[in-house]
Design a protein around this motif. Structure first.
Motif, PDB file in Angstrom:
ATOM      1  N   MET A   1       1.178  -9.146  -6.252  1.00  0.00           N
ATOM      2  CA  MET A   1       1.432  -9.483  -4.864  1.00  0.00           C
ATOM      3  C   MET A   1       2.758  -8.891  -4.389  1.00  0.00           C
ATOM      4  N   ALA A   2       3.715  -8.721  -5.290  1.00  0.00           N
ATOM      5  CA  ALA A   2       5.018  -8.181  -4.901  1.00  0.00           C
ATOM      6  C   ALA A   2       4.865  -6.778  -4.307  1.00  0.00           C
ATOM      7  N   ARG A   3       3.974  -5.964  -4.888  1.00  0.00           N
ATOM      8  CA  ARG A   3       3.756  -4.608  -4.381  1.00  0.00           C
ATOM      9  C   ARG A   3       3.321  -4.673  -2.919  1.00  0.00           C
ATOM     10  N   GLN A   4       2.378  -5.550  -2.635  1.00  0.00           N
ATOM     11  CA  GLN A   4       1.882  -5.698  -1.272  1.00  0.00           C
ATOM     12  C   GLN A   4       3.018  -6.106  -0.334  1.00  0.00           C
ATOM     13  N   GLN A   5       3.833  -7.054  -0.752  1.00  0.00           N
ATOM     14  CA  GLN A   5       4.905  -7.542   0.107  1.00  0.00           C
ATOM     15  C   GLN A   5       5.922  -6.443   0.429  1.00  0.00           C
ATOM     16  N   TRP A   6       6.376  -5.702  -0.569  1.00  0.00           N
ATOM     17  CA  TRP A   6       7.409  -4.715  -0.280  1.00  0.00           C
ATOM     18  C   TRP A   6       6.844  -3.527   0.480  1.00  0.00           C
ATOM     19  N   THR A   7       5.603  -3.157   0.221  1.00  0.00           N
ATOM     20  CA  THR A   7       5.041  -2.038   0.981  1.00  0.00           C
ATOM     21  C   THR A   7       4.796  -2.444   2.432  1.00  0.00           C
ATOM     22  N   ASP A   8       4.455  -3.709   2.647  1.00  0.00           N
ATOM     23  CA  ASP A   8       4.301  -4.202   4.018  1.00  0.00           C
ATOM     24  C   ASP A   8       5.636  -4.172   4.758  1.00  0.00           C
ATOM     25  N   MET A   9       6.722  -4.396   4.027  1.00  0.00           N
ATOM     26  CA  MET A   9       8.058  -4.420   4.632  1.00  0.00           C
ATOM     27  C   MET A   9       8.469  -3.063   5.202  1.00  0.00           C
ATOM     28  N   ILE A  10       7.875  -1.992   4.679  1.00  0.00           N
ATOM     29  CA  ILE A  10       8.344  -0.652   5.053  1.00  0.00           C
ATOM     30  C   ILE A  10       7.360   0.119   5.925  1.00  0.00           C
ATOM     31  N   VAL A  11       6.349  -0.532   6.449  1.00  0.00           N
ATOM     32  CA  VAL A  11       5.335   0.159   7.261  1.00  0.00           C
ATOM     33  C   VAL A  11       5.975   0.898   8.436  1.00  0.00           C
ATOM     34  N   GLY A  12       6.839   0.235   9.184  1.00  0.00           N
ATOM     35  CA  GLY A  12       7.489   0.875  10.326  1.00  0.00           C
ATOM     36  C   GLY A  12       8.355   2.048   9.911  1.00  0.00           C
ATOM     37  N   ASP A  13       9.030   1.901   8.777  1.00  0.00           N
ATOM     38  CA  ASP A  13       9.867   2.990   8.262  1.00  0.00           C
ATOM     39  C   ASP A  13       9.013   4.180   7.851  1.00  0.00           C
ATOM     40  N   ARG A  14       7.870   3.912   7.270  1.00  0.00           N
ATOM     41  CA  ARG A  14       6.968   5.004   6.893  1.00  0.00           C
ATOM     42  C   ARG A  14       6.473   5.747   8.116  1.00  0.00           C
ATOM     43  N   MET A  15       6.158   5.009   9.179  1.00  0.00           N
ATOM     44  CA  MET A  15       5.693   5.666  10.409  1.00  0.00           C
ATOM     45  C   MET A  15       6.799   6.562  10.973  1.00  0.00           C
ATOM     46  N   ALA A  16       8.027   6.101  10.932  1.00  0.00           N
ATOM     47  CA  ALA A  16       9.149   6.910  11.425  1.00  0.00           C
ATOM     48  C   ALA A  16       9.343   8.145  10.557  1.00  0.00           C
ATOM     49  N   VAL A  17       9.258   7.980   9.251  1.00  0.00           N
ATOM     50  CA  VAL A  17       9.415   9.129   8.346  1.00  0.00           C
ATOM     51  C   VAL A  17       8.256  10.099   8.532  1.00  0.00           C
ATOM     52  N   ASP A  18       7.061   9.583   8.777  1.00  0.00           N
ATOM     53  CA  ASP A  18       5.914  10.463   9.052  1.00  0.00           C
ATOM     54  C   ASP A  18       6.242  11.401  10.215  1.00  0.00           C
ATOM     55  N   ARG A  19       6.791  10.829  11.291  1.00  0.00           N
ATOM     56  CA  ARG A  19       7.139  11.656  12.461  1.00  0.00           C
ATOM     57  C   ARG A  19       8.234  12.656  12.114  1.00  0.00           C
ATOM     58  N   GLU A  20       9.264  12.183  11.431  1.00  0.00           N
ATOM     59  CA  GLU A  20      10.391  13.058  11.082  1.00  0.00           C
ATOM     60  C   GLU A  20       9.977  14.140  10.091  1.00  0.00           C
ATOM     61  N   PHE A  21       9.028  13.826   9.218  1.00  0.00           N
ATOM     62  CA  PHE A  21       8.620  14.734   8.151  1.00  0.00           C
ATOM     63  C   PHE A  21       7.577  15.745   8.619  1.00  0.00           C
ATOM     64  N   GLU A 134      17.906   3.113   3.146  1.00  0.00           N
ATOM     65  CA  GLU A 134      19.331   2.908   2.859  1.00  0.00           C
ATOM     66  C   GLU A 134      20.148   2.902   4.146  1.00  0.00           C
ATOM     67  N   SER A 135      19.866   3.845   5.033  1.00  0.00           N
ATOM     68  CA  SER A 135      20.656   3.944   6.267  1.00  0.00           C
ATOM     69  C   SER A 135      20.395   2.777   7.218  1.00  0.00           C
ATOM     70  N   ASN A 136      19.242   2.128   7.080  1.00  0.00           N
ATOM     71  CA  ASN A 136      18.910   0.971   7.918  1.00  0.00           C
ATOM     72  C   ASN A 136      19.207  -0.353   7.207  1.00  0.00           C
ATOM     73  N   ASP A 137      19.943  -0.282   6.106  1.00  0.00           N
ATOM     74  CA  ASP A 137      20.303  -1.472   5.320  1.00  0.00           C
ATOM     75  C   ASP A 137      19.092  -2.301   4.905  1.00  0.00           C
ATOM     76  N   LYS A 138      17.999  -1.616   4.584  1.00  0.00           N
ATOM     77  CA  LYS A 138      16.784  -2.287   4.129  1.00  0.00           C
ATOM     78  C   LYS A 138      16.533  -2.097   2.633  1.00  0.00           C
ATOM     79  N   TRP A 139      17.181  -1.126   2.053  1.00  0.00           N
ATOM     80  CA  TRP A 139      16.912  -0.745   0.672  1.00  0.00           C
ATOM     81  C   TRP A 139      17.101  -1.920  -0.297  1.00  0.00           C
ATOM     82  N   ASN A 140      18.190  -2.667  -0.169  1.00  0.00           N
ATOM     83  CA  ASN A 140      18.435  -3.792  -1.080  1.00  0.00           C
ATOM     84  C   ASN A 140      17.375  -4.875  -0.935  1.00  0.00           C
ATOM     85  N   ARG A 141      16.951  -5.139   0.296  1.00  0.00           N
ATOM     86  CA  ARG A 141      15.887  -6.152   0.516  1.00  0.00           C
ATOM     87  C   ARG A 141      14.578  -5.701  -0.117  1.00  0.00           C
TER      88      ARG A 141
END
Length: 148
Positions: A1-21, A134-141
């Motif tokens: 379940m931990a995998r699901q939780q942390w990947t859910d946490m970064i959905v918005g970040d992935r969408m932003a990286v998709d655009r940037e990438f 890291e730049s959005n201070d989310k990495w530690n969470r």
């Protein structure tokens, strides 16, 4: 379940990286369709999540090999639709027939160079995603969520 939780946490970040990438993908040897297929086969893991210095987001590309035959199909369709020179198109058709008959030179028919390029690009994406977190201070969470 931990995998699901942390990947859910970064959905918005992935969408932003998709655009940037997207420009990096455009500059690569892959079409957007091919890259999309690669990304369906990639999972992300965090190595050493409990170690501030060594924690790293990595692209698990172990399933990318499985989508490589479909990438060939996408390439073939794009060549046909894009009006590529007849010589290349014919070679593709003959190669496909030879592969189907089991006469295509060796192995599983996977272009190892393209596979390595896909794996490398996926890791570049993971690096970009980690930098964003890291730049959005989310990495530690995110690292903490992985450990739960």
């Amino acid at each position: 379940m931990a995998r699901q939780q942390w990947t859910d946490m970064i959905v918005g970040d992935r969408m932003a990286v998709d655009r940037e990438f997207s420009q990096r993908v455009t500059d690569s040897r892959f079409s957007r369709q091919e890259w999309g297929l690669v990304m369906t086969a990639v999972e992300f893991d965090i190595e050493n999540p409990g170690d501030d210095e060594r924690a790293k987001l990595v692209a698990d590309t172990s399933k990318v090999r499985q989508v490589m035959p479909e990438m060939k199909n996408i390439q073939s369709q794009m060549n046909t639709m894009g009006g590529k020179p007849q010589k290349k198109e014919s070679k593709g058709i003959f190669s496909s027939v030879k592969d189907a008959l089991g006469m295509g030179g060796g192995g599983d028919g996977i272009d190892e160079e393209r596979l390595a390029a896909a794996e490398g690009l996926a890791q570049e994406y993971a690096n970009e995603l980690q930098s964003r977190l890291e730049s959005n201070d989310k990495w530690n969470r995110v690292r903490t969520a992985v450990q739960e």
